[in-house]
Design a protein around this motif. Structure first.
Motif, PDB file in Angstrom:
ATOM      1  N   ASN A  20      37.746   5.298  26.185  1.00  0.00           N
ATOM      2  CA  ASN A  20      38.741   5.747  26.521  1.00  0.00           C
ATOM      3  C   ASN A  20      40.038   5.636  25.782  1.00  0.00           C
ATOM      4  OD1 ASN A  20      37.119   7.583  28.371  1.00  0.00           O
ATOM      5  ND2 ASN A  20      37.630   6.139  30.462  1.00  0.00           N
ATOM      6  N   THR A  21      40.191   4.402  25.603  1.00  0.00           N
ATOM      7  CA  THR A  21      41.515   3.699  24.831  1.00  0.00           C
ATOM      8  C   THR A  21      41.053   4.772  23.204  1.00  0.00           C
ATOM      9  OG1 THR A  21      42.028   1.728  26.586  1.00  0.00           O
ATOM     10  CG2 THR A  21      42.842   2.218  24.193  1.00  0.00           C
ATOM     11  N   SER A  22      40.168   4.474  22.793  1.00  0.00           N
ATOM     12  CA  SER A  22      39.888   4.927  21.497  1.00  0.00           C
ATOM     13  C   SER A  22      40.256   6.409  21.636  1.00  0.00           C
ATOM     14  CB  SER A  22      38.598   4.389  20.698  1.00  0.00           C
ATOM     15  OG  SER A  22      37.518   5.486  21.613  1.00  0.00           O
ATOM     16  N   SER A  23      39.851   7.188  22.146  1.00  0.00           N
ATOM     17  CA  SER A  23      39.915   8.659  22.293  1.00  0.00           C
ATOM     18  C   SER A  23      41.163   8.870  22.654  1.00  0.00           C
ATOM     19  CB  SER A  23      38.554   9.025  23.394  1.00  0.00           C
ATOM     20  OG  SER A  23      38.823  10.195  23.373  1.00  0.00           O
ATOM     21  N   ALA A  24      41.684   8.101  22.776  1.00  0.00           N
ATOM     22  CA  ALA A  24      43.432   8.378  23.499  1.00  0.00           C
ATOM     23  C   ALA A  24      43.990   8.259  22.293  1.00  0.00           C
ATOM     24  CB  ALA A  24      43.542   7.876  24.789  1.00  0.00           C
ATOM     25  N   ALA A  25      43.886   7.302  21.295  1.00  0.00           N
ATOM     26  CA  ALA A  25      44.873   6.755  20.921  1.00  0.00           C
ATOM     27  C   ALA A  25      44.517   8.020  20.027  1.00  0.00           C
ATOM     28  CB  ALA A  25      43.683   5.445  19.804  1.00  0.00           C
ATOM     29  N   HIS A  26      43.595   8.890  19.421  1.00  0.00           N
ATOM     30  CA  HIS A  26      43.657   9.822  18.558  1.00  0.00           C
ATOM     31  C   HIS A  26      44.899  11.167  19.250  1.00  0.00           C
ATOM     32  CE1 HIS A  26      40.729   7.215  17.267  1.00  0.00           C
ATOM     33  NE2 HIS A  26      40.513   7.855  15.636  1.00  0.00           N
ATOM     34  N   ASN A  27      44.518  11.810  20.128  1.00  0.00           N
ATOM     35  CA  ASN A  27      45.615  11.750  20.500  1.00  0.00           C
ATOM     36  C   ASN A  27      46.915  12.684  21.084  1.00  0.00           C
ATOM     37  OD1 ASN A  27      42.786  13.303  21.975  1.00  0.00           O
ATOM     38  ND2 ASN A  27      43.603  12.059  23.750  1.00  0.00           N
ATOM     39  N   ASP A  28      48.162  13.456  20.474  1.00  0.00           N
ATOM     40  CA  ASP A  28      49.222  13.570  20.177  1.00  0.00           C
ATOM     41  C   ASP A  28      50.108  13.527  22.006  1.00  0.00           C
ATOM     42  OD1 ASP A  28      48.855  14.144  18.054  1.00  0.00           O
ATOM     43  OD2 ASP A  28      49.395  16.259  18.084  1.00  0.00           O
ATOM     44  N   ASP A  29      49.109  13.701  22.976  1.00  0.00           N
ATOM     45  CA  ASP A  29      49.221  13.218  24.108  1.00  0.00           C
ATOM     46  C   ASP A  29      48.930  12.907  25.204  1.00  0.00           C
ATOM     47  OD1 ASP A  29      47.129  14.472  24.401  1.00  0.00           O
ATOM     48  OD2 ASP A  29      47.320  16.318  25.833  1.00  0.00           O
ATOM     49  N   SER A  30      48.744  11.015  24.427  1.00  0.00           N
ATOM     50  CA  SER A  30      48.080   9.932  24.756  1.00  0.00           C
ATOM     51  C   SER A  30      48.654   9.860  25.924  1.00  0.00           C
ATOM     52  CB  SER A  30      47.358   9.221  24.174  1.00  0.00           C
ATOM     53  OG  SER A  30      47.356   8.171  24.226  1.00  0.00           O
ATOM     54  N   TYR A  31      48.123   9.595  26.856  1.00  0.00           N
ATOM     55  CA  TYR A  31      48.357   9.025  28.072  1.00  0.00           C
ATOM     56  C   TYR A  31      48.030   7.047  27.693  1.00  0.00           C
ATOM     57  CZ  TYR A  31      43.497   6.530  28.805  1.00  0.00           C
ATOM     58  OH  TYR A  31      42.812   5.582  28.440  1.00  0.00           O
ATOM     59  N   LEU A  32      48.562   6.621  26.944  1.00  0.00           N
ATOM     60  CA  LEU A  32      48.323   5.166  26.216  1.00  0.00           C
ATOM     61  C   LEU A  32      50.150   4.802  27.197  1.00  0.00           C
ATOM     62  CD1 LEU A  32      45.781   4.744  23.479  1.00  0.00           C
ATOM     63  CD2 LEU A  32      45.669   3.819  26.136  1.00  0.00           C
ATOM     64  N   TYR A  33      51.200   5.461  25.843  1.00  0.00           N
ATOM     65  CA  TYR A  33      51.889   4.924  26.241  1.00  0.00           C
ATOM     66  C   TYR A  33      52.958   6.375  26.023  1.00  0.00           C
ATOM     67  CZ  TYR A  33      50.092   0.584  25.043  1.00  0.00           C
ATOM     68  OH  TYR A  33      49.307  -0.536  24.926  1.00  0.00           O
ATOM     69  N   ASN A  34      52.427   7.738  26.549  1.00  0.00           N
ATOM     70  CA  ASN A  34      53.205   8.365  25.986  1.00  0.00           C
ATOM     71  C   ASN A  34      54.357   9.001  25.487  1.00  0.00           C
ATOM     72  OD1 ASN A  34      52.483   9.440  28.566  1.00  0.00           O
ATOM     73  ND2 ASN A  34      53.187   8.454  29.788  1.00  0.00           N
ATOM     74  N   PHE A  35      53.872   7.708  24.181  1.00  0.00           N
ATOM     75  CA  PHE A  35      54.829   8.151  22.657  1.00  0.00           C
ATOM     76  C   PHE A  35      54.686   9.983  22.108  1.00  0.00           C
ATOM     77  CE2 PHE A  35      56.564   7.031  18.886  1.00  0.00           C
ATOM     78  CZ  PHE A  35      58.023   6.278  19.159  1.00  0.00           C
ATOM     79  N   ASN A  36      55.432  10.332  21.804  1.00  0.00           N
ATOM     80  CA  ASN A  36      55.663  11.301  20.445  1.00  0.00           C
ATOM     81  C   ASN A  36      56.027  11.154  19.214  1.00  0.00           C
ATOM     82  OD1 ASN A  36      56.310  14.356  20.329  1.00  0.00           O
ATOM     83  ND2 ASN A  36      57.663  14.417  20.885  1.00  0.00           N
ATOM     84  N   TRP A  37      54.653  10.786  19.079  1.00  0.00           N
ATOM     85  CA  TRP A  37      55.166  10.899  16.949  1.00  0.00           C
ATOM     86  C   TRP A  37      56.168  11.857  16.537  1.00  0.00           C
ATOM     87  CZ3 TRP A  37      53.282   6.575  17.623  1.00  0.00           C
ATOM     88  CH2 TRP A  37      51.974   6.148  17.151  1.00  0.00           C
ATOM     89  N   ASP A  38      55.732  13.674  17.100  1.00  0.00           N
ATOM     90  CA  ASP A  38      56.729  14.523  16.412  1.00  0.00           C
ATOM     91  C   ASP A  38      58.073  15.076  17.660  1.00  0.00           C
ATOM     92  OD1 ASP A  38      54.442  15.233  15.535  1.00  0.00           O
ATOM     93  OD2 ASP A  38      53.787  16.414  17.427  1.00  0.00           O
TER      94      ASP A  38
END
Length: 242
Positions: free
Chosen positions: A56-74
């Motif tokens: 689950n963590t590995s999948s979330a690492a690829h999402n723009d809206d990832s729950y991991l750290y709520n970090f916005n790359w954009d």
């Protein structure tokens, strides 16, 4: 005197016995112990044989809206695909790697108890990361702190300005060392050197041998330090006895 010597030997022995070659950080999403994770997703899959992350963590690492750290790359416009791939790989490395023990440090933060400091990255990885992001934009040098989190995700702080990557990070070294508060150390070592950690790899994880090298160096240094402490502690006794 002999009590002091016994304590010194016990402390050094305890430090040397820590299993830093195969361990997980005490972080927000890390597993307690590393182990096989056959279903790791996409760019995190190289760690599937022995990982500190879950599927689950590995999948979330690829999402723009990832729950991991709520970090916005954009935060300064849409980040380019090639640049974002490096940040995904960086996340996989941070979350999944079981061989970061030599560089793990204790911290007192609400979202983690440990972090890495000065992990020596291979020159090719830093250079490629910087090159693929050079036309992107950001408003901050250190992405670990100073953001506006009032909306729940990171936004550029007030009075900051989005600038082209190469203005914020003039060199690959400045980017790798500054972007995550010295988590990484830029090196001139290449991937064939066995002296630097690889963000990108295929096949067996090459970072285990690198971690072993640094652990051995640390042990040699500790052994030398212990010898010197023992010498300094015993020397006064020799003077008294003579």
């Amino acid at each position: 005197m002999w009590v002091v010597l016994s304590l010194l030997m016990a402390l050094c022995s305890g430090a040397l016995s820590l299993d830093k070659l195969n361990m997980c950080m005490d972080g927000k999403h890390h597993k307690v112990e590393p182990g096989r994770e056959g279903d790791l997703y996409a760019q995190c899959s190289p760690w599937r044989d022995n990982a500190c992350c879950t599927a689950n963590t590995s999948s979330a690492a690829h999402n723009d809206d990832s729950y991991l750290y709520n970090f916005n790359w954009d935060h300064c416009g849409i980040m380019s695909k090639r640049c974002k791939e490096h940040f995904i790989q960086d996340t996989c490395f941070h979350e999944c790697s079981p061989h970061l023990g030599p560089w793990i440090q204790e911290v007192d933060q609400t979202w983690r108890k440990q972090r890495v400091l000065d992990v020596p990255l291979c020159m090719e990885d830093c250079n490629a990361w910087w090159e693929d992001c050079r036309n992107d934009y950001t408003c901050k040098t250190d992405w670990h702190k100073g953001w506006d989190w009032s909306s729940g995700i990171n936004k550029c702080p007030k009075d900051s300005q989005c600038r082209i990557w190469t203005e914020v990070y003039p060199t690959p070294k400045s980017m790798c060392e500054q972007i995550w508060s010295k988590s990484y150390l830029y090196t001139t070592y290449t991937k064939t050197s066995g002296r630097c950690m690889q963000l990108w790899f295929t096949g067996p994880n090459p970072n285990k041998k690198v971690a072993q090298h640094y652990i051995n160096n640390a042990r040699q240094h500790q052994s030398f330090t212990l010898s010197m402490l023992l010498f300094l502690a015993v020397a006064p006794l020799s003077v008294v006895m003579h």
